[in-house]
Design a protein around this motif. Structure first.
Motif, PDB file in Angstrom:
ATOM      1  N   GLY A 100      -5.340  -0.670  -0.305  1.00  0.00           N
ATOM      2  CA  GLY A 100      -4.430  -1.086   0.754  1.00  0.00           C
ATOM      3  C   GLY A 100      -3.507  -2.220   0.322  1.00  0.00           C
ATOM      4  O   GLY A 100      -2.715  -2.711   1.117  1.00  0.00           O
ATOM      5  N   SER A 108       0.844  -1.193   0.000  1.00  0.00           N
ATOM      6  CA  SER A 108       0.000   0.000   0.000  1.00  0.00           C
ATOM      7  C   SER A 108       0.878   1.240   0.000  1.00  0.00           C
ATOM      8  O   SER A 108       2.036   1.220   0.416  1.00  0.00           O
ATOM      9  CB  SER A 108      -0.884  -0.010   1.238  1.00  0.00           C
ATOM     10  OG  SER A 108      -0.079   0.070   2.388  1.00  0.00           O
ATOM     11  N   ILE A 109       0.315   2.340  -0.516  1.00  0.00           N
ATOM     12  CA  ILE A 109       1.049   3.605  -0.560  1.00  0.00           C
ATOM     13  C   ILE A 109       0.732   4.364   0.716  1.00  0.00           C
ATOM     14  O   ILE A 109      -0.438   4.596   1.031  1.00  0.00           O
ATOM     15  CB  ILE A 109       0.598   4.455  -1.763  1.00  0.00           C
ATOM     16  CG1 ILE A 109       0.652   3.627  -3.050  1.00  0.00           C
ATOM     17  CG2 ILE A 109       1.413   5.732  -1.872  1.00  0.00           C
ATOM     18  CD1 ILE A 109      -0.082   4.274  -4.202  1.00  0.00           C
ATOM     19  N   ASP A 110       1.744   4.730   1.466  1.00  0.00           N
ATOM     20  CA  ASP A 110       1.516   5.546   2.653  1.00  0.00           C
ATOM     21  C   ASP A 110       1.558   6.997   2.209  1.00  0.00           C
ATOM     22  O   ASP A 110       2.581   7.484   1.729  1.00  0.00           O
ATOM     23  CB  ASP A 110       2.621   5.237   3.676  1.00  0.00           C
ATOM     24  CG  ASP A 110       2.182   5.628   5.070  1.00  0.00           C
ATOM     25  OD1 ASP A 110       1.071   6.191   5.201  1.00  0.00           O
ATOM     26  OD2 ASP A 110       2.949   5.377   6.016  1.00  0.00           O
ATOM     27  N   LEU A 111       0.436   7.692   2.325  1.00  0.00           N
ATOM     28  CA  LEU A 111       0.378   9.069   1.829  1.00  0.00           C
ATOM     29  C   LEU A 111       1.218   9.982   2.711  1.00  0.00           C
ATOM     30  O   LEU A 111       1.183   9.881   3.934  1.00  0.00           O
ATOM     31  CB  LEU A 111      -1.070   9.564   1.826  1.00  0.00           C
ATOM     32  CG  LEU A 111      -2.014   8.918   0.812  1.00  0.00           C
ATOM     33  CD1 LEU A 111      -3.358   9.620   0.869  1.00  0.00           C
ATOM     34  CD2 LEU A 111      -1.445   9.002  -0.582  1.00  0.00           C
ATOM     35  N   SER A 112       1.964  10.879   2.066  1.00  0.00           N
ATOM     36  CA  SER A 112       2.723  11.846   2.848  1.00  0.00           C
ATOM     37  C   SER A 112       1.830  13.034   3.157  1.00  0.00           C
ATOM     38  O   SER A 112       0.761  13.196   2.569  1.00  0.00           O
ATOM     39  CB  SER A 112       3.934  12.324   2.050  1.00  0.00           C
ATOM     40  OG  SER A 112       3.495  13.206   1.034  1.00  0.00           O
TER      41      SER A 112
END
Ligand SMILES: Nc1ncnc2c1ncn2[C@@H]1O[C@H](COP(=O)(O)OP(=O)(O)O)[C@@H](O)[C@H]1O
Ligand SMILES: [Mg+2]
Lengths: 259, 214
Positions: free
Chosen positions: A213, A4-8
């Protein structure tokens, strides 16, 4: 499988800028709704951040107590939400019936679902129990709200027909049959519609969440089918309990319409 | 003659105050009085659609409170002043009463016979919403006749009918009720109806009974 990409924080800021641009356009068009959009966006952010922290804590400290308390809070909140959403005044009796139908219908569905269908182990694993309880409770709440509205309005606007049936020798059950059926249909409609459009018109929230996710779409779909069936079952059960008990609150023990 | 209804010390809100009233079996009782005097309220009490605050009503020597309300309403059937018509055809409206009373329905032939009694020569498959006010009233009358209760409570059954139709329908109705040995309690404003058919007249004024004849 892709993770999943963890948003900054910058990416979230970019999402906010999008909303701010939208508000600007709404304002330029002279539609006085910019405040509502802004406030509800902020409210959503705060609520979700709080929930995120609470869930993170609860998932780490898996304990039956957390699963039970959070389910209870969601249930109580949903019952009050039904009371507040209904515009027509509700009698104390019908409020009791709403609370009873929600509690009973949801507990039965949730227990069956967690223990028999998903076989969650341990049974209180909050990572599973809480999101599933949330979906079951949310959909049942929407269903019952519509059922309450249709039943109460039907009993008020068709009082003449109900009385006409009583004076032709009908029991209260027969006299309100049509109104009860209408209420059940109205309550089930959104759930049935969402099943029909499932996967074609839209991807349901849970599945979207799982895919974003990082889960495989096939696994996400298996879960989605199971959850959707759980939702249909729970909505049917809560609404059925509600209409079967709810119409009785409009009659007294002498089979007269309460004034 | 046996009493069908016995009323003693009856009070309902500020609307009715009846010290005593007896209504006989197999008779035609007419209730008369100004509008707003409480006639409809009295019929609703007899049908147990509402309950009195004080006093007691006996039906066949049993207090109303001891009767199962649904069973009572199948024996004592009321025709409202402005009867409700259900969605559907004339036939649907005639048959719905059998469903409510949990009785087996009857054949079309019998339905047509009853429509003749109330002078409503309509097709059974006609949409009942297309009927006029007077026709709806007669349809509702036919619906009650078909169910054959022991007591008919009729609330101004001819209010939407012209004089000639009233005369015909009332004659048929009374004949029918007499032939089957039933009891009829009818609220009416028509002097002609009272003179022609009443065997017992009860006059109500501001919720109190002022005269009883017959
Ligand atoms: N449900 C009710 N609540 C309060 N007052 C009523 C109700 N129904 C009728 N009334 C009043 O009771 C009185 C008698 O009404 P009703 O029995 O309909 O008279 P009638 O049939 O003789 O014209 C009227 O003043 C009417 O306004
Ligand atoms: Mg009246």
């Amino acid at each position: 499988m892709q993770g999943s990409i963890d948003l900054s924080i910058w990416q979230l800021t970019a999402a906010y800028i999008f909303i701010l641009l939208l508000i600007l356009i709404v304002r330029l068009k002279g539609i006085p709704r910019e405040k509502e959009i802004l406030i509800s966006s902020l409210r959503m952010t705060i609520q979700l951040v709080l929930v995120g922290y609470i869930l993170a804590y609860v998932f780490e400290h898996s304990h039956p107590f957390y699963a039970l308390v959070i389910t209870a809070i969601m249930l109580i909140f949903s019952i009050y939400n039904i009371f507040n959403r209904t515009k027509s005044p509700l009698s104390p009796e019908i409020k009791k019936i709403i609370a009873l139908s929600m509690t009973l219908g949801i507990l039965v569905s949730l227990i069956y679902f967690v223990l028999v269908v998903l076989q969650v182990s341990p049974w209180y694993e909050p990572r599973y129990v809480i999101p599933i309880a949330g979906m079951i409770i949310g959909n049942s709440m929407t269903g019952i709200s519509l059922g309450v509205k249709t039943l109460v309005e039907g009993m008020t606007t068709h009082k003449q027909l109900v009385e006409a049936a009583l004076i032709l020798g009908a029991t209260p059950k027969m006299a309100s049959k049509q109104i009860v059926n209408n209420a059940f249909d109205a309550a089930m409609l959104p759930t049935i519609n969402s099943m029909v459009g499932m996967g074609i018109v839209f991807l349901p929230g849970m599945m979207t969440g799982q895919i974003l996710g990082g889960a495989s779409p096939v696994v996400a779909i298996e879960y989605q089918i199971a959850v959707m069936l759980g939702i249909v079952g729970s909505v049917s059960l809560t609404v059925l309990l509600f209409v079967q008990l709810g119409y009785k609150t409009f009659f007294n023990s002498r089979c007269q319409i309460k004034s | 003659m046996a009493h069908m209804f016995t009323l003693r010390g009856l009070k309902y809100k500020e609307i009715l105050d009846i010290v005593e009233l007896d209504i006989h079996e197999h008779r035609i009782t007419c209730i008369v009085g100004e509008s707003g005097s409480g006639k409809t309220t009295l019929l609703r009490l007899l049908n147990h659609l509402i309950s009195c605050d004080e006093g007691e009503i006996w039906f066949q020597n049993t207090p109303l409170s001891k009767w199962d309300p649904v069973e009572l309403r199948r024996k004592v059937m009321m025709l409202s002043q402005m009867p409700a018509i259900f969605e559907g055809t004339v036939r649907d409206n005639l048959l719905i009463g059998f469903k409510f009373c949990e009785k087996p329905p009857v054949e079309d032939g019998q339905l047509l016979d009853v429509l003749k009694i109330v002078r409503l020569p309509k097709d059974l498959s006609q949409d009942s919403n297309s009927l006029s006010g007077g026709e709806k009233q007669r349809l509702a009358m036919a619906r009650v006749l078909l169910l054959g209760p022991q007591v008919f409570l009729l609330d101004e059954p001819s209010s939407a009918l012209d004089e000639e139709t009233t005369q015909f329908v009332m004659e048929q109705l009374v004949h029918h009720v007499k032939r089957l040995n039933k009891t009829m309690i009818m609220v009416t404003h028509s002097r002609a109806v009272v003179q022609a058919f009443a065997e017992h007249v009860v006059e109500i004024k501001k919720g109190k009974i002022v005269t009883r004849e017959g």
